[in-house]
Design an enzyme around this catalytic site. Structure first.
Site, PDB file in Angstrom:
ATOM      1  N   LYS A 138       0.921  -1.146  -0.206  1.00 45.10           N
ATOM      2  CA  LYS A 138       0.117  -0.037  -0.072  1.00 45.10           C
ATOM      3  C   LYS A 138       0.968   1.282   0.148  1.00 45.10           C
ATOM      4  O   LYS A 138       0.885   1.960  -0.778  1.00 45.10           O
ATOM      5  CB  LYS A 138      -0.947   0.098   1.259  1.00 45.10           C
ATOM      6  CG  LYS A 138      -1.463   1.300   1.331  1.00 45.10           C
ATOM      7  CD  LYS A 138      -2.444   1.332   2.546  1.00 45.10           C
ATOM      8  CE  LYS A 138      -3.164   2.725   2.837  1.00 45.10           C
ATOM      9  NZ  LYS A 138      -4.075   2.761   4.129  1.00 45.10           N
ATOM     10  N   TYR A 171       1.122 -21.116   7.808  1.00 43.75           N
ATOM     11  CA  TYR A 171       2.244 -20.743   6.878  1.00 43.75           C
ATOM     12  C   TYR A 171       1.483 -20.972   5.479  1.00 43.75           C
ATOM     13  O   TYR A 171       1.567 -19.679   4.516  1.00 43.75           O
ATOM     14  CB  TYR A 171       3.573 -21.547   6.845  1.00 43.75           C
ATOM     15  CG  TYR A 171       4.626 -20.824   6.137  1.00 43.75           C
ATOM     16  CD1 TYR A 171       5.121 -19.598   6.403  1.00 43.75           C
ATOM     17  CD2 TYR A 171       5.052 -21.471   5.013  1.00 43.75           C
ATOM     18  CE1 TYR A 171       6.305 -19.020   5.913  1.00 43.75           C
ATOM     19  CE2 TYR A 171       5.961 -20.893   4.251  1.00 43.75           C
ATOM     20  CZ  TYR A 171       6.783 -19.756   4.643  1.00 43.75           C
ATOM     21  OH  TYR A 171       7.739 -19.316   3.981  1.00 43.75           O
ATOM     22  N   LYS A 175       0.638 -17.589   2.956  1.00 40.45           N
ATOM     23  CA  LYS A 175       1.321 -17.606   1.349  1.00 40.45           C
ATOM     24  C   LYS A 175       0.459 -17.677   0.365  1.00 40.45           C
ATOM     25  O   LYS A 175       0.939 -17.092  -0.613  1.00 40.45           O
ATOM     26  CB  LYS A 175       2.675 -18.583   1.333  1.00 40.45           C
ATOM     27  CG  LYS A 175       3.693 -18.248   2.420  1.00 40.45           C
ATOM     28  CD  LYS A 175       4.271 -16.934   2.076  1.00 40.45           C
ATOM     29  CE  LYS A 175       5.378 -16.726   3.257  1.00 40.45           C
ATOM     30  NZ  LYS A 175       6.156 -15.242   3.051  1.00 40.45           N
TER      31      LYS A 175
END
Length: 262
Positions: A138, A171, A175
């Site tokens: 951002k 995890y 991802k």
């Protein structure tokens, strides 16, 4: 001159002939360190980030980059914190003259089966691995749009972002999320000449890679897969950061030695 060559030339000219500036998060060690040094070798000035507890390691990276003839600063910050990320990018732009390449590399690993994962552990994985990506994307995008010269945003996904695995529910979830964020940002930012891509490594010989192997061993999970040095990842990031990669966006490039085919 071909259309592609012409486009690359236009981009290089649009940058204005200045030395491009990169920021790499999680750069005190491992893949992040290797990426920072590779971008310096490519001729970029490079700011490096990690937690304030690793500032001594960051300063060592700064010295290595300066020895290559490039400018460099350390910008310690917690990349899960909104105002710290905003200030980090503002500092880079002020001291190095802008931001052209954002490499959101910081992340953590949790090796634990779903049935043993606590809500707090899940939330921490999401915060470090996905909130930090959103903030980095951002505020880097805001800076690049304000500059008006386009840019490259590159994030860390994983083979675990393409294929689920026993022992990696948190995890893997983070991802996979990086890939979704990357694709959405690529759509949104294309009109500003900003490409957004991710790299998706397999097992790499870093501290995190060693932790993954140890975790799998404790869970008795087979890890008979290819392993490589972090330079294979930094070479992919190097290409994604170059002007000639302007026609690649929204992708998560696998770097896993064939352990998993997309």
């Amino acid at each position: 001159m071909s259309a592609a060559s012409s486009r690359v030339a236009q981009i290089a000219e649009h940058v204005g002939g200045h030395t491009r500036v990169a920021l790499v998060t999680g750069a005190a060690q491992g893949i992040g360190l290797c990426i920072a040094l590779r971008l310096a070798d490519d001729g970029l000035d490079v700011a490096v980030n990690d937690l304030s507890s690793k500032v001594d390691l960051l300063e060592e990276v700064v010295l290595k980059i300066r020895e290559k003839g490039r400018r460099s600063i350390a910008v310690p910050a917690d990349v899960t914190q909104d105002q710290q990320v905003k200030q980090m990018i503002a500092t880079v732009a002020e001291k190095l003259g802008g931001l052209d390449v954002m490499v959101a590399n910081a992340g953590i690993l949790l090796v634990k089966p779903l049935l043993e994962t606590t809500p707090d552990e899940w939330d921490r994985s999401m915060t470090v691995n996905t909130r930090s990506m959103m903030l980095s994307y951002k505020y880097a995008a805001e800076q690049m749009i304000a500059q008006g010269r386009g840019g490259r945003i590159i994030g860390a996904s994983s083979i675990a972002g393409k294929k689920g695995s026993i022992g990696l529910p948190a995890y893997c979830a983070t991802k996979f999320a990086v890939r979704g964020l990357t694709q959405s940002a690529a759509e949104e930012l294309a009109k500003h000449n900003i490409t957004v891509n991710a790299y998706a490594p397999g097992i790499i010989t870093t501290n995190m890679g060693a932790d993954l192997a140890a975790g799998f061993e404790s869970l008795r999970i087979d890890t008979a897969v290819p392993v490589a040095e972090p330079e294979v990842v930094s070479s992919v990031v190097s290409f994604l950061a170059k002007p000639e990669s302007y026609f690649i966006t929204g992708q998560s490039l696998s770097v896993n030695g064939g352990a998993y085919f997309d």
